[in-house]
Motif scaffolding. Sequence first.
Motif, short mmCIF file in Angstrom:
data_model
loop_
_atom_site.label_atom_id
_atom_site.label_comp_id
_atom_site.label_asym_id
_atom_site.label_seq_id
_atom_site.Cartn_x
_atom_site.Cartn_y
_atom_site.Cartn_z
N PHE A 187 0.83 -1.21 0.00
CA PHE A 187 0.00 0.00 0.00
C PHE A 187 0.86 1.26 0.00
CE2 PHE A 187 -3.21 -3.10 1.31
CZ PHE A 187 -4.22 -2.76 0.42
N GLN A 188 2.00 1.22 0.66
CA GLN A 188 2.91 2.36 0.65
C GLN A 188 3.49 2.57 -0.74
OE1 GLN A 188 3.32 4.71 2.93
NE2 GLN A 188 4.55 5.75 1.38
N ALA A 189 3.84 1.48 -1.42
CA ALA A 189 4.35 1.58 -2.78
C ALA A 189 3.30 2.21 -3.70
CB ALA A 189 4.77 0.21 -3.30
N ILE A 190 2.05 1.83 -3.53
CA ILE A 190 0.97 2.40 -4.35
C ILE A 190 0.82 3.89 -4.04
CG2 ILE A 190 -1.51 2.37 -4.81
CD1 ILE A 190 -1.36 -0.71 -4.20
N ARG A 191 0.79 4.24 -2.76
CA ARG A 191 0.66 5.66 -2.38
C ARG A 191 1.83 6.50 -2.89
NH1 ARG A 191 -0.73 3.09 2.39
NH2 ARG A 191 -2.98 3.11 2.74
N SER A 192 2.99 5.88 -3.02
CA SER A 192 4.20 6.58 -3.48
C SER A 192 4.37 6.51 -4.99
CB SER A 192 5.43 5.96 -2.81
OG SER A 192 5.35 6.04 -1.42
N ALA A 203 -4.94 -8.23 -0.49
CA ALA A 203 -4.72 -7.52 0.77
C ALA A 203 -5.73 -6.39 0.96
CB ALA A 203 -3.30 -6.94 0.79
N ARG A 204 -5.89 -5.99 2.18
CA ARG A 204 -6.75 -4.85 2.55
C ARG A 204 -5.95 -3.93 3.46
NH1 ARG A 204 -12.30 -4.92 0.66
NH2 ARG A 204 -12.54 -6.97 -0.26
N ASP A 205 -6.12 -2.63 3.28
CA ASP A 205 -5.47 -1.71 4.20
C ASP A 205 -6.39 -1.48 5.40
OD1 ASP A 205 -7.41 0.19 3.46
OD2 ASP A 205 -6.00 1.51 2.46
N ALA A 206 -6.00 -0.60 6.29
CA ALA A 206 -6.76 -0.37 7.52
C ALA A 206 -8.18 0.10 7.24
CB ALA A 206 -6.02 0.64 8.40
N ARG A 207 -8.41 0.72 6.10
CA ARG A 207 -9.75 1.20 5.74
C ARG A 207 -10.53 0.21 4.90
NH1 ARG A 207 -8.76 7.46 4.04
NH2 ARG A 207 -9.20 8.28 6.10
N GLY A 208 -9.92 -0.92 4.62
CA GLY A 208 -10.61 -1.94 3.83
C GLY A 208 -10.40 -1.82 2.34
N ALA A 209 -9.52 -0.91 1.91
CA ALA A 209 -9.26 -0.75 0.48
C ALA A 209 -8.42 -1.90 -0.03
CB ALA A 209 -8.55 0.57 0.21
N THR A 210 -8.71 -2.32 -1.25
CA THR A 210 -7.87 -3.29 -1.93
C THR A 210 -6.76 -2.52 -2.65
OG1 THR A 210 -9.09 -3.20 -4.01
CG2 THR A 210 -9.89 -4.76 -2.34
N ASP A 227 -14.42 -2.23 -1.59
CA ASP A 227 -13.58 -1.90 -0.44
C ASP A 227 -14.42 -1.90 0.83
OD1 ASP A 227 -15.03 0.52 -0.34
OD2 ASP A 227 -13.35 1.74 -1.03
N GLY A 228 -13.85 -1.44 1.92
CA GLY A 228 -14.53 -1.46 3.21
C GLY A 228 -15.77 -0.60 3.27
N THR A 229 -15.90 0.36 2.36
CA THR A 229 -17.09 1.21 2.34
C THR A 229 -18.15 0.68 1.39
OG1 THR A 229 -16.32 2.67 0.55
CG2 THR A 229 -15.68 3.26 2.81
N GLY A 230 -17.78 -0.33 0.59
CA GLY A 230 -18.72 -0.88 -0.39
C GLY A 230 -18.53 -0.33 -1.78
N SER A 231 -17.43 0.40 -2.01
CA SER A 231 -17.16 0.98 -3.33
C SER A 231 -16.23 0.09 -4.15
CB SER A 231 -16.51 2.35 -3.18
OG SER A 231 -17.40 3.27 -2.60
N THR A 232 -16.45 0.08 -5.45
CA THR A 232 -15.57 -0.62 -6.38
C THR A 232 -14.53 0.37 -6.91
OG1 THR A 232 -16.91 -0.08 -8.33
CG2 THR A 232 -17.48 -2.11 -7.13
N PRO A 233 -13.48 -0.14 -7.57
CA PRO A 233 -12.52 0.78 -8.18
C PRO A 233 -13.17 1.76 -9.14
CG PRO A 233 -11.60 -1.43 -8.13
CD PRO A 233 -13.04 -1.54 -7.68
N LEU A 234 -14.15 1.31 -9.93
CA LEU A 234 -14.81 2.19 -10.89
C LEU A 234 -15.57 3.32 -10.19
CD1 LEU A 234 -15.41 2.80 -13.86
CD2 LEU A 234 -17.38 1.26 -13.69
N MET A 235 -16.15 3.04 -9.05
CA MET A 235 -16.86 4.09 -8.32
C MET A 235 -15.89 5.18 -7.86
SD MET A 235 -19.41 1.77 -6.05
CE MET A 235 -20.55 0.64 -6.84
#
Length: 156
Positions: A8-13, A32-39, A67-75
């Motif tokens: 997740f850090q590599a993606i953020r960077s 994997a999932r981050d602390a917020r449930g994001a893939t 993700d943890g909120t119920g959103s897809t990448p497209l959303m």
Amino acid sequence: MNTSEQLFQAIRSADATGAVQLLEQHPTLIHARDARGATPLVLASYLDELTIAEQLIAAGAGLNVKDGTGSTPLMGVSFKGHVAVATYLLERGAAVNIRGPRGFTALMFAVLGKHVEVAELLLRSGADTTLVDEQGLTAADHARQSGLTDMASLLE
């Protein structure tokens, strides 16, 4: 920092090379999932990291995994207005009419983000303008409520 956090850090960077290396060494990180449930794909898409998104999809990332909120990448990309990533996700088979938080669709997220170009892309890809959210509102209703009369006309 564990390997999931490293990904997740590599993606953020915007470190595509680092992300790919981690995935090659640990293929299960694709789930994997981050602390917020994001893939990883949700995060890369939301951050407009097309190269990383392409690599994640090539590695088997689920296009419609929420993700943890119920959103897809497209959303996420629809709300942010990332046309190139949205186009890529749709070309790879992302479902355009999945419902997320509060019954919203990607088209509703595009309206909320005020992204006409993404809305047009979603319409060309089969977005259903008749779908309603939990309040019974269509994407056009949301556009009218936000004073986006041109967008509302596009959606009617």
